[in-house]
Design an enzyme around this catalytic site. Structure first.
Site, PDB file in Angstrom:
ATOM      1  N   SER A  33       0.817  -1.208   0.000  1.00 40.50           N
ATOM      2  CA  SER A  33       0.000   0.000   0.000  1.00 40.50           C
ATOM      3  C   SER A  33       0.855   1.263   0.000  1.00 40.50           C
ATOM      4  O   SER A  33       0.318   2.347  -0.134  1.00 40.50           O
ATOM      5  CB  SER A  33      -0.967  -0.005   1.183  1.00 40.50           C
ATOM      6  N   HIS A  38      -3.144  -2.761  -5.919  1.00 40.88           N
ATOM      7  CA  HIS A  38      -3.435  -2.416  -4.529  1.00 40.88           C
ATOM      8  C   HIS A  38      -4.915  -2.597  -4.242  1.00 40.88           C
ATOM      9  O   HIS A  38      -5.753  -1.833  -4.720  1.00 40.88           O
ATOM     10  CB  HIS A  38      -2.982  -0.974  -4.245  1.00 40.88           C
ATOM     11  N   GLU A  57      -6.436  -0.115  -7.094  1.00 41.26           N
ATOM     12  CA  GLU A  57      -5.437   0.807  -7.633  1.00 41.26           C
ATOM     13  C   GLU A  57      -4.422  -0.010  -8.434  1.00 41.26           C
ATOM     14  O   GLU A  57      -3.819  -0.945  -7.902  1.00 41.26           O
ATOM     15  CB  GLU A  57      -4.714   1.550  -6.497  1.00 41.26           C
ATOM     16  N   ASN A  91      -4.507   6.340  -0.223  1.00 41.36           N
ATOM     17  CA  ASN A  91      -3.916   6.465   1.114  1.00 41.36           C
ATOM     18  C   ASN A  91      -3.144   7.774   1.274  1.00 41.36           C
ATOM     19  O   ASN A  91      -3.186   8.401   2.333  1.00 41.36           O
ATOM     20  CB  ASN A  91      -2.998   5.280   1.415  1.00 41.36           C
TER      21      ASN A  91
END
Ligand code: 3H9
Length: 678
Positions: free
Chosen positions: A412, A433, A445, A483
């Protein structure tokens, strides 16, 4: 391009065909065409009945959303009223997904015959709108206010059989027989005299509904959740009340004014942006249909923990066999056990049969030997987030995997380029991801490394669709899009807490904004141990040291009762106080709701602008989609970038400066030039 609407006359029947690919949306050319067709049906004495049908995959799937927020002319509702008023029978022949304005057109016809595999719905609420072409007035008259509200408030389509049972269509036939059935119906109707059934004049249901004073309270109760935060559902309710209580023409006036109010609202602007943004993420410049794909027939996953197990389920669900690798037998058994339990829970809810559970489990093979991955087309690594471990895994994997196999990491935040450099095939390496729980969360992702080939990226994007997720392309950076975007939000919320704004106030403001939970409660849900490095002296670190790990163990910032309701924990407040003193932070007066909101959201917008500026995301809409699908950002706020545009970029720049945060160059430039992100 041919005409959007054509009319041919055979044996006294006018066959009106709509052809406006891809979904026969009711754009200007279609509405004008239908208007002219209605005039011709009316005036041509050789025409004694008419059929409205569509070429291609579907009867119109709605108004052309691209024409909004202008009020389209000629207006759909006026054209449809003209069709309903015709003195000759008009039949709608429905197939595909007949949605929104498409269904409103069908309801204006005197009869409806539908393909048995078709679906019908009024999804306008999902765009922050209501069925504005008389849909709120005709549907309650055809199927009753309660059923009509069910369709309009959920926005979900119903199957043809259900539509038949409800009285929305008159007949269903196999798709191949649709045209013939419509002609047969028209021929029979031509021989018949008598008044035509016009939904606008039907009073059977309205009389019944008027005699049911609890109806609207019941609907509010059943669909309570649909009303949270959004304005369209109340407007729909107002219109349907008008349908029940007033003559059609007056109801139409209510509907038109409510529709125009919604069309001009920030919520519909945001939701229409999201509609297009969701579809745009899949488009990657330079990658098209001609880009060769790697055929993914089998997959290896390294790591049977929470992420690895969830990813394995995604592939099993998509019918792609998986080999799941662990280092120790007990970890493998635990991982497979969790997967089985998840499937069995789904079966308990009636959404899988026992046989399906077994066959899904059969498609996931556990192994302790990485060598078993020598024949798979794609390997996804989902081991502990340590570069040292990932270096070892990828070096070994490169020697084992067959030539042409794609190697992916589910990291991540770690550097995909560094990981790719461990292999002799960096062009075959990318990030995939997933978000936790991977089998549930709809975002994927796809992280493009410096050397990832077009074919590998195209395959990653396609994989999103195969796994029924929305793929968003990201470039390499710390945290990729979602994130990285939300990191400043989490940091800002903890700073507010440290400076003395109560946790429940911070969380309440963000719930009010539309999040299901605020940032502090979210930390407790994720698990404080998950987001904290061992030995950290931060608030979360100290809470973990005190064995407070969040909802799952002893509570975190909040204490939880057996119904998982949280109250601010006195123990946590003590710890916050100690951390405040240890860091020499002075408590300030609690922030106002507006200061909390802007203090949390402006830094996110600024980070989003940097993500865009650095080319990490292709477009602002992609950033919004990651926030909505990865962090449950309320879609009616449009995601952070659309929200920023609506809120006002100059205000955000000034606010950031006041907070001592430097606005990104892109944000500052757009604010100064009157530009926007979306
Ligand atoms: C309405 O009707 C208001 C009325 O009550 C009142 C008026 C006064 N308009 O989704 P896909 C495009 S509001 C314009 O990938 P699928 C879409 O952008 C409307 N464009 O295909 C995409 O373009 P591109 C109520 C539209 O097979 C392409 O078509 N109706 C529209 O997965 C293919 O779309 C809705 O909200 C549109 N209405 O799914 C229905 N619809 O290729 C919205 C689609 O350039 N549509 N496009 O990216 C859908 O739910 C799905 O598109 C559908 C097909 C199920 C039809």
């Amino acid at each position: 391009m041919g005409e959007a609407v054509t009319v041919s006359v055979e044996n006294g029947i006018a066959i009106v065909t709509i052809a406006n690919p891809p979904v026969n949306a009711l754009g200007h050319s279609v509405r004008s065409g239908l208007d002219k067709a209605a005039d011709r049906i009316d005036s041509d004495v050789d025409i004694r009945a008419a059929i409205i049908r569509a070429d291609g995959s579907t009867f119109p799937a709605g108004a052309d959303i691209g024409e909004f927020p202008n009020v389209p002319q000629p207006f759909h509702g006026d054209v449809f009223d003209k069709i309903e008023a015709l003195p000759k029978p008009v039949i709608a022949a429905i197939h595909g997904t007949t949605l929104g304005g498409g269904l409103e057109l069908a309801m204006a016809c005197h009869y409806r015959v539908a393909a048995d595999d078709s679906k019908m719905g009024l999804p306008e609420v999902q765009l922050g709108l209501l069925p504005g072409a008389r849909g709120t007035q005709r549907l309650p008259r055809l199927i009753g206010a309660e059923a009509a509200l069910g369709m309009m408030l959920s926005g979900k389509p119903i199957a043809a059989k259900k539509a038949l049972d409800a009285g929305l269509v008159d007949k269903i036939v196999p798709q191949a027989e649709l045209d013939a059935a419509a002609i047969e119906m028209a021929t029979a109707l031509m021989a018949k005299d008598g008044p035509l059934p016009r939904a606008s004049q039907d009073s059977n249901w309205t009389e019944k509904d008027r005699a049911d004073p609890q109806l609207f309270d019941r609907v509010r109760e059943t669909h309570g959740r649909s009303f949270r935060g959004v304005i369209a559902p109340n407007a729909i309710l107002t219109c349907v009340k008008a349908a029940v209580e007033l003559p059609f023409e007056q109801g139409v006036e209510v509907e038109s004014s409510e529709f125009e109010r919604l069309l001009a609202s920030d919520q519909s602007r945001a939701l229409i942006h999201v509609f297009y943004a969701m579809r745009e993420t899949a488009k990657v410049p330079g990658i098209g249909k001609e880009t060769p794909l790697v055929d993914i027939k089998s997959v290896g996953i390294i790591g049977a923990g929470t992420m690895g197990g969830g990813i394995a389920m995604c592939f099993a669900n998509a019918g792609i066999p998986v080999k799941l690798v662990e280092v120790k037998q007990d970890a493998l058994d635990r991982g497979l056990g969790v997967i089985r339990k998840n499937y069995e829970n789904t079966a308990k809810k009636g959404r899988l049969t026992d046989d399906q559970v077994e066959s899904l489990m059969d498609s996931i093979t556990g192994t302790l030997a990485m060598e078993d991955l020598s024949d798979v087309d794609l390997v996804i690594e989902a081991v502990f987030e340590s570069m040292e471990i990932k270096e070892k895994v990828f070096t070994r994997l490169d020697a084992i995997a067959k030539p042409g196999a794609i190697l992916a990491s589910n990291t991540s935040f770690l550097d995909i380029d560094h990981i790719a450099a461990m292999t002799k095939r960096p062009e075959m390496v990318l990030g995939l991801h997933f978000f936790s729980p991977a089998n549930v969360m709809p975002l994927l992702e796809v992280v493009r490394g410096e050397k990832s080939s077009d074919s590998v990226i195209a395959t990653g994007m396609k994989l999103g669709k195969t796994l029924r997720k929305t793929p968003v392309l990201a470039r390499v950076c710390d945290g990729f899009i979602a994130n990285r975007l939300m990191f400043p939000y989490m940091v800002a919320s903890q700073n507010m807490l440290l400076r003395g704004t109560p946790m429940q106030e911070i969380d309440a403001v963000m719930r009010q904004y539309g999040f299901a939970m605020g940032p502090i409660a979210l930390l407790d849900l994720i698990g404080l141990d998950v987001i904290t490095f061992p030995g950290e002296t931060t608030m979360t670190g100290e809470l973990v040291k005190a064995e407070r790990r969040g909802q799952k163990l002893n509570g975190g910032f909040y204490d939880y009762d057996e119904k998982r309701r949280g109250t601010p924990s006195p123990a946590a407040l003590d710890i916050i106080d100690k951390v405040r003193q240890a860091n020499g932070v002075e408590a300030a007066p609690p922030l106002s709701p507006d200061e909390i909101l802007t203090g949390l959201l402006y830094p996110v917008v600024n980070e989003g602008a940097k993500i865009l500026e650095e080319g990490i995301a292709l477009r602002a809409g992609d950033i919004d989609v990651t926030a909505i699908l990865g962090y449950n950002w309320p879609s009616y706020q449009g995601g952070p970038m659309c929200w920023a545009d609506i809120h006002g970029l100059p205000k955000i720049v000034a606010g950031l400066e006041k907070m001592g945060i430097e606005p990104s160059a892109l944000l500052a430039e757009k604010a100064a030039s009157g530009g926007s992100f979306t």
